[in-house]
Scaffold this active site. Structure first.
Site, PDB file in Angstrom:
ATOM      1  N   ARG A  61     -61.369  37.175 -81.815  1.00  0.00           N
ATOM      2  CA  ARG A  61     -60.697  38.129 -82.702  1.00  0.00           C
ATOM      3  C   ARG A  61     -61.500  39.419 -82.798  1.00  0.00           C
ATOM      4  O   ARG A  61     -62.726  39.404 -82.739  1.00  0.00           O
ATOM      5  CB  ARG A  61     -60.526  37.533 -84.098  1.00  0.00           C
ATOM      6  CG  ARG A  61     -59.655  36.290 -84.089  1.00  0.00           C
ATOM      7  CD  ARG A  61     -59.598  35.616 -85.461  1.00  0.00           C
ATOM      8  NE  ARG A  61     -59.078  34.261 -85.328  1.00  0.00           N
ATOM      9  CZ  ARG A  61     -57.791  33.926 -85.372  1.00  0.00           C
ATOM     10  NH1 ARG A  61     -56.879  34.859 -85.556  1.00  0.00           N
ATOM     11  NH2 ARG A  61     -57.406  32.678 -85.230  1.00  0.00           N
ATOM     12  N   HIS A 412     -38.559  79.073-105.681  1.00  0.00           N
ATOM     13  CA  HIS A 412     -38.127  78.965-107.068  1.00  0.00           C
ATOM     14  C   HIS A 412     -37.688  77.539-107.411  1.00  0.00           C
ATOM     15  O   HIS A 412     -38.135  76.958-108.398  1.00  0.00           O
ATOM     16  CB  HIS A 412     -36.985  79.967-107.286  1.00  0.00           C
ATOM     17  CG  HIS A 412     -36.494  80.000-108.689  1.00  0.00           C
ATOM     18  ND1 HIS A 412     -35.441  79.226-109.116  1.00  0.00           N
ATOM     19  CD2 HIS A 412     -36.926  80.682-109.774  1.00  0.00           C
ATOM     20  CE1 HIS A 412     -35.237  79.460-110.404  1.00  0.00           C
ATOM     21  NE2 HIS A 412     -36.134  80.334-110.822  1.00  0.00           N
ATOM     22  N   ARG A 575     -47.752  83.394-121.387  1.00  0.00           N
ATOM     23  CA  ARG A 575     -47.772  84.560-120.499  1.00  0.00           C
ATOM     24  C   ARG A 575     -46.648  85.519-120.879  1.00  0.00           C
ATOM     25  O   ARG A 575     -45.506  85.094-121.086  1.00  0.00           O
ATOM     26  CB  ARG A 575     -47.583  84.131-119.050  1.00  0.00           C
ATOM     27  CG  ARG A 575     -47.623  85.313-118.110  1.00  0.00           C
ATOM     28  CD  ARG A 575     -47.461  84.888-116.690  1.00  0.00           C
ATOM     29  NE  ARG A 575     -46.100  84.526-116.371  1.00  0.00           N
ATOM     30  CZ  ARG A 575     -45.727  84.060-115.178  1.00  0.00           C
ATOM     31  NH1 ARG A 575     -46.626  83.880-114.230  1.00  0.00           N
ATOM     32  NH2 ARG A 575     -44.478  83.758-114.938  1.00  0.00           N
ATOM     33  N   GLU A 702     -54.004  87.596-109.993  1.00  0.00           N
ATOM     34  CA  GLU A 702     -53.060  87.162-108.955  1.00  0.00           C
ATOM     35  C   GLU A 702     -52.765  88.276-107.955  1.00  0.00           C
ATOM     36  O   GLU A 702     -51.912  88.128-107.093  1.00  0.00           O
ATOM     37  CB  GLU A 702     -51.785  86.577-109.559  1.00  0.00           C
ATOM     38  CG  GLU A 702     -51.156  87.390-110.651  1.00  0.00           C
ATOM     39  CD  GLU A 702     -49.942  86.690-111.287  1.00  0.00           C
ATOM     40  OE1 GLU A 702     -49.488  85.657-110.793  1.00  0.00           O
ATOM     41  OE2 GLU A 702     -49.445  87.243-112.282  1.00  0.00           O
ATOM     42  N   GLY A 723     -53.647  83.091-110.815  1.00  0.00           N
ATOM     43  CA  GLY A 723     -52.271  82.752-110.420  1.00  0.00           C
ATOM     44  C   GLY A 723     -52.263  82.657-108.900  1.00  0.00           C
ATOM     45  O   GLY A 723     -52.000  83.631-108.188  1.00  0.00           O
ATOM     46  N   THR A 724     -52.582  81.477-108.430  1.00  0.00           N
ATOM     47  CA  THR A 724     -52.822  81.349-106.986  1.00  0.00           C
ATOM     48  C   THR A 724     -51.540  81.351-106.151  1.00  0.00           C
ATOM     49  O   THR A 724     -51.615  81.451-104.932  1.00  0.00           O
ATOM     50  CB  THR A 724     -53.649  80.081-106.684  1.00  0.00           C
ATOM     51  OG1 THR A 724     -53.086  79.002-107.426  1.00  0.00           O
ATOM     52  CG2 THR A 724     -55.099  80.270-107.046  1.00  0.00           C
ATOM     53  N   CYS A 788     -53.804  78.430-112.580  1.00  0.00           N
ATOM     54  CA  CYS A 788     -52.514  77.944-113.082  1.00  0.00           C
ATOM     55  C   CYS A 788     -51.408  78.028-112.032  1.00  0.00           C
ATOM     56  O   CYS A 788     -50.239  77.891-112.352  1.00  0.00           O
ATOM     57  CB  CYS A 788     -52.106  78.694-114.342  1.00  0.00           C
ATOM     58  SG  CYS A 788     -51.836  80.451-114.086  1.00  0.00           S
TER      59      CYS A 788
HETATM   60  C1  PEP Z   1     -48.891  82.367-109.842  1.00  0.00           C
HETATM   61  O1  PEP Z   1     -48.509  83.385-109.282  1.00  0.00           O
HETATM   62  O2  PEP Z   1     -49.724  81.599-109.356  1.00  0.00           O
HETATM   63  C2  PEP Z   1     -48.349  81.994-111.156  1.00  0.00           C
HETATM   64  C3  PEP Z   1     -48.851  80.991-111.823  1.00  0.00           C
HETATM   65  O3  PEP Z   1     -47.292  82.696-111.628  1.00  0.00           O
HETATM   66  P1  PEP Z   1     -45.788  82.581-111.077  1.00  0.00           P
HETATM   67  O4  PEP Z   1     -45.724  81.381-110.208  1.00  0.00           O
HETATM   68  O5  PEP Z   1     -44.933  82.480-112.281  1.00  0.00           O
HETATM   69  O6  PEP Z   1     -45.620  83.857-110.347  1.00  0.00           O
HETATM   70 MG    MG Z   2     -47.519  84.891-110.449  1.00  0.00          MG
END
Ligand code: PEP
Ligand code: MG
Length: 841
Positions: A61, A412, A575, A702, A723-724, A788
């Site tokens: 094995r 979205h 925000r 951002e 805001g990545t 975020c």
């Molecule tokens: C972002 O741009 O990362 C963010 C948190 O804001 P939104 O997605 O609402 O543009």
């Molecule tokens: Mg944003």
């Protein structure tokens, strides 16, 4: 026994033997010797075979250094020849002996002598034990190779070892294991072991068994057993396999040999504690005597994995820390939503990106209005759109699932669905929507119409026709205990992105440290607010705008009061308004007429204003703080609503400290101007109400310029939140709404290692974050740093933020448990781990 020298299986077997469990006698050929064998340097196997006695029959094995690397198939019944065959005929009976010998001849011919499997196909079943089949098999070997079938066990074993060692070095085996993470010089050990025959007198057979339920992790029996069989025959489809426990559907081990089952259960108990995990045994029964051939981790889904880990901690077999490392954070999603049942059958009509997990069944609707009507009737519906925009928010709130033809991970539909916990599949490029005809044409030309029932599985990215069987989530019990431990060991804050009380309540159920991003614009799409919002946008002077905004003020205030109340002492970061105004404007002629009526204006004015607001590149245009500077009334009314909500809650005995966040900042002066206005409003509200409160103002980082100038921003801010989503979009110059169209190609061709909207691009965007953090901290030592964007729930991105010393990450509610576990795992790995880690690796 060190796995790197002898392989993982050898280590497992040595462990079982050390526990005095019944493992057939065996010897391990080390990784180094197997390498030598592959290169033609054969050891003398005679002394080895002598250990098994003159009539010994053995198996060989695989024992790869890592369990997951696979390895050549086990070779059984080595040592069988005409002489032993005759002895076995007397001992086991003619049928069993013939079946064994025949099986060996065929296996040896195919796997060692490399004869074509098809040559034996017409001979009938080797297991049937017909002497005719045996003789025909021997004849094929002898004819093809022009030599007698080897009778010397030493020759047989030598050839088996050589063929297995060389198979390990073969190209396809290499590619296969390298795909599982094995290095180029991955090692294989081999185990030569006495055959537990599984055929013959008394109850004999083979199977697999575990004593934890694979779907729940609770105590239970599962597995398969086949009487008069060897190896994993019991798992081969089409076999007349039996069950382990008594089962109305067929024969069972419990009936055939109750004592064997009792023994297996007791062995599993011993092995569970020693291996620090629930085990699954490969076993053979030889005249009612159990032999264990292997112990591997019990098969389990994610729910069962949590239950098993929690039970092991309760039984003091492992620590909480070790339990937390037992589950891949992403797999937690399986526990949070209803899922398509593992046994369900279905017909797939579209495949796309799995954007938000869980599965749901409902009727197709094509518009937000139809979704609302469906919700009003109490009928579940799936919103099917080419892509969604802010005007679909109400529809998304009413729908139970989402399917879009276009879009990527941060489109979205994906972002909102994740926040709402709606199962969602985006970028289902095989479908074609015909909105006028209200139909979808699927890849296979099936036509689906509004009202047709479909199921969307956001965990796998599939959409199916009709209803599909589901399994329901259970957030109490072991899951709650496990997540409690994750919170105890987590050393970075996990907040949620929440735009509504529903989001906030949901996140609270998962144990969250506050709201990290409330996108206030989503609140304006609710109920009757949209018309007021549109009136505000249509106004062409400040006075008319303020009239509309004054109507929105109490609505916003009540929104914030609710969020503060739900979050209790936890912080709430709100925000200010972010998207371009035109997103709120009516699109269809009907909607425009409705608005014209509501405002007592001619429709031409509505059309003209809509045209006025149109932009070539709205995501880089009049949005975020740019609106706050040019139409200050909007931010003023929002700030007043926030502060009045804080006063309300303070009067009711709580102490909210609102955090107010400015979006899309690119210049320090923007922050200074908004700050001056907000300080003024805060002071006014305090004087009017006679109630004092604190608030923190921060900037979103951002835009690349905001990252570069983070030092300036930090000097006027209490916090910076990255805001990545936008920062990735702008750093790459890559539209977050359109990238889905080609991202799969880009990742497949390894232009990008990963979709940078899903996993933070550490090299580029990450450098901007580090640079901004450094400059921000230099200007303001007490600055709070957070992330975020959608990356807030990605384990690798969380590890990066934690390493960079960020205070928290924020993600959509349903992803909070994932983020929490990922963060806890980082902390556990950084700490001193006991010696109770994963036994199997
Ligand atoms: C972002 O741009 O990362 C963010 C948190 O804001 P939104 O997605 O609402 O543009
Ligand atoms: Mg944003």
């Amino acid at each position: 026994m060190p796995a790197h020298q002898y392989g993982a299986r050898a280590r497992r077997l040595a462990k079982l033997r050390s526990l005095d469990l019944p493992v057939p006698l065996g010897f391990v050929i080390s990784v180094e010797t197997v390498r030598n064998i592959a290169e033609g340097r054969m050891p003398d196997v005679a002394p080895l075979l002598a250990e098994f006695g003159a009539k010994g029959i053995v198996s060989v094995r695989s024992s790869p250094v890592m369990r997951d690397w696979g390895g050549p198939e086990s070779q059984l019944n080595i040592g069988l020849n005409e002489k032993i065959y005759q002895l076995l005929c007397n001992r086991l009976g003619q049928a069993a002996a013939t079946a064994l010998y025949c099986r060996f001849v065929q296996d040896y011919s195919i796997n060692v002598a490399r004869l074509d499997e098809a040559a034996f196909a017409g001979l009938g079943n080797a297991e049937a034990g017909s002497a005719k089949t045996l003789r025909a098999s021997v004849a094929i070997y002898e004819e093809e190779l022009d030599e007698a079938f080897p009778q010397d066990p030493r020759h047989q074993l030598t050839q088996v070892l050589r063929s297995m060692a060389r198979a390990w070095q073969g190209t396809s085996a290499r590619i296969l294991r390298q795909a599982r993470g094995a290095p180029a010089d991955a090692g294989l050990g081999l185990i030569v072991q006495r055959m537990a025959l599984g055929l013959g007198a008394g109850e004999s057979g083979a199977g697999v068994v575990q004593f934890s339920d694979p779907d729940t992790g609770k105590v239970g029996v599962s597995g398969r057993y086949l009487t008069q069989s060897q190896g994993r025959d019991a798992l081969i489809k089409g076999q007349k396999t039996g069950y382990i426990a008594i089962d109305a559907r067929g024969a069972s081990l419990q009936e055939a040999s109750p004592n064997a089952l009792k023994n297996l259960r007791s062995y599993a108990k011993t092995a569970r504690i020693a291996c620090r995990d629930a085990v699954r045994f490969d076993f053979t029964l030889e005249d009612n005597k159990v032999w264990l051939l292997d112990a591997t981790p019990a098969v389990r889904n994610s729910k069962a994995a949590v239950q098993i880990a929690v039970d092991l901690v309760k039984d003091k077999a492992i620590s909480q820390q070790s339990a937390l490392l037992r589950l891949e954070p992403r797999n937690l999603t399986e526990l949070l939503h209803p899922q398509v049942d593992a046994k369900a059958e279905f017909e797939i009509f579209a495949s796309g990106i799995a954007a938000s997990p869980g599965a749901v069944t409902g009727a197709i609707v094509f518009t937000a209005t139809a979704a609302q009507a469906s919700a009003a009737r109490g009928e579940p519906c799936i919103l099917v759109r080419r892509e969604t925009g802010p005007e679909d928010i109400r529809g998304l709130h009413s729908a139970n699932g989402v399917l879009t033809e276009r879009g990527g991970m941060t489109s979205h539909a994906a972002v909102i669905a994740k926040g709402l916990g709606l199962p969602c599949v985006v970028g289902a490029s095989g479908i074609k929507l015909h909105l006028k005809a209200k139909t979808v044409i699927c890849q296979n030309d099936t036509l689906l119409a509004e009202g047709d029932i479909i199921t969307v599985d956001g965990t796998t990215g599939k959409a199916m026709i009709g209803p599909v069987a589901m399994s329901q989530p259970d957030l109490g019990g072991a899951f709650a205990t496990f997540m409690g431990w994750a919170r105890t060991h987590c050393d970075i804050g996990i907040r949620t992105n929440a735009d509504s009380p529903t989001d906030a309540r949901l996140a609270q159920r998962f144990g969250v440290d506050g709201i990290g991003l409330c996108r206030t614009e989503h609140m304006f799409f609710k109920d009757d607010r949209l018309t007021v919002m549109r009136e505000m946008i249509m106004a062409d002077n400040e006075n008319d705008r303020r009239v509309a905004l004054d109507l929105l003020l109490p609505m916003q205030r009540s929104d914030f009061i609710e969020l503060f109340e739900i979050m209790g002492d936890n912080p709430v970061c709100i925000r200010l308004f972010d998207p371009p105004l035109h997103e709120f404007l009516p699109h269809s002629r009907d909607e425009m007429r409705e608005l014209a009526e509501a405002m007592g204006l001619p429709i031409s004015r509505i059309i003209a204003r809509t045209e006025d607001l149109a932009e070539f590149n709205p995501m880089l245009g009049m949005r975020g703080v740019r609106l706050g500077i040019t139409i200050p009334e909007i931010y003023e009314i929002q700030a007043r609503a926030i502060f009045e909500a804080a006063v309300h809650c303070t009067k009711n005995g709580s102490k909210p400290v609102p955090e107010v966040m400015i979006p899309l900042v690119s210049a320090h002066r923007e922050v200074e101007m908004v700050k001056a206005r907000l300080d003024g409003i805060a002071a006014a509200v305090q004087i009017e109400s006679g109630v004092g409160f604190d608030y923190h103002l921060g900037a979103m980082v951002e835009t690349p310029r905001a990252a570069l100038r983070a030092g300036d921003l930090a000097s006027s801010s209490a916090f910076l939140s990255f805001g990545t989503n936008d920062l990735t979009q702008m750093a790459y110059g890559l539209s977050r709404d359109d990238s889905g169209r080609f991202m799969r190609d880009y990742v497949n061709q390894q232009v990008f290692a990963e979709d940078p909207f899903q996993t933070l691009d550490i090299d580029g965007v990450g450098e901007l974050l580090l640079l901004a953090a450094k400059r921000g901290r230099a200007a303001n030592q007490s600055i709070t740093l957070s992330l975020c964007g959608e990356h807030g729930a990605d384990p690798a991105s969380i590890a990066f933020c934690r390493e960079a010393g960020f205070d928290y990450v924020s993600c959509s509610p349903f992803r909070v448990p994932i983020a929490r576990l990922a963060a806890a795992q980082c902390a556990v790995r950084d700490g001193a781990l006991g010696d109770d880690g994963d036994y199997w690796v």
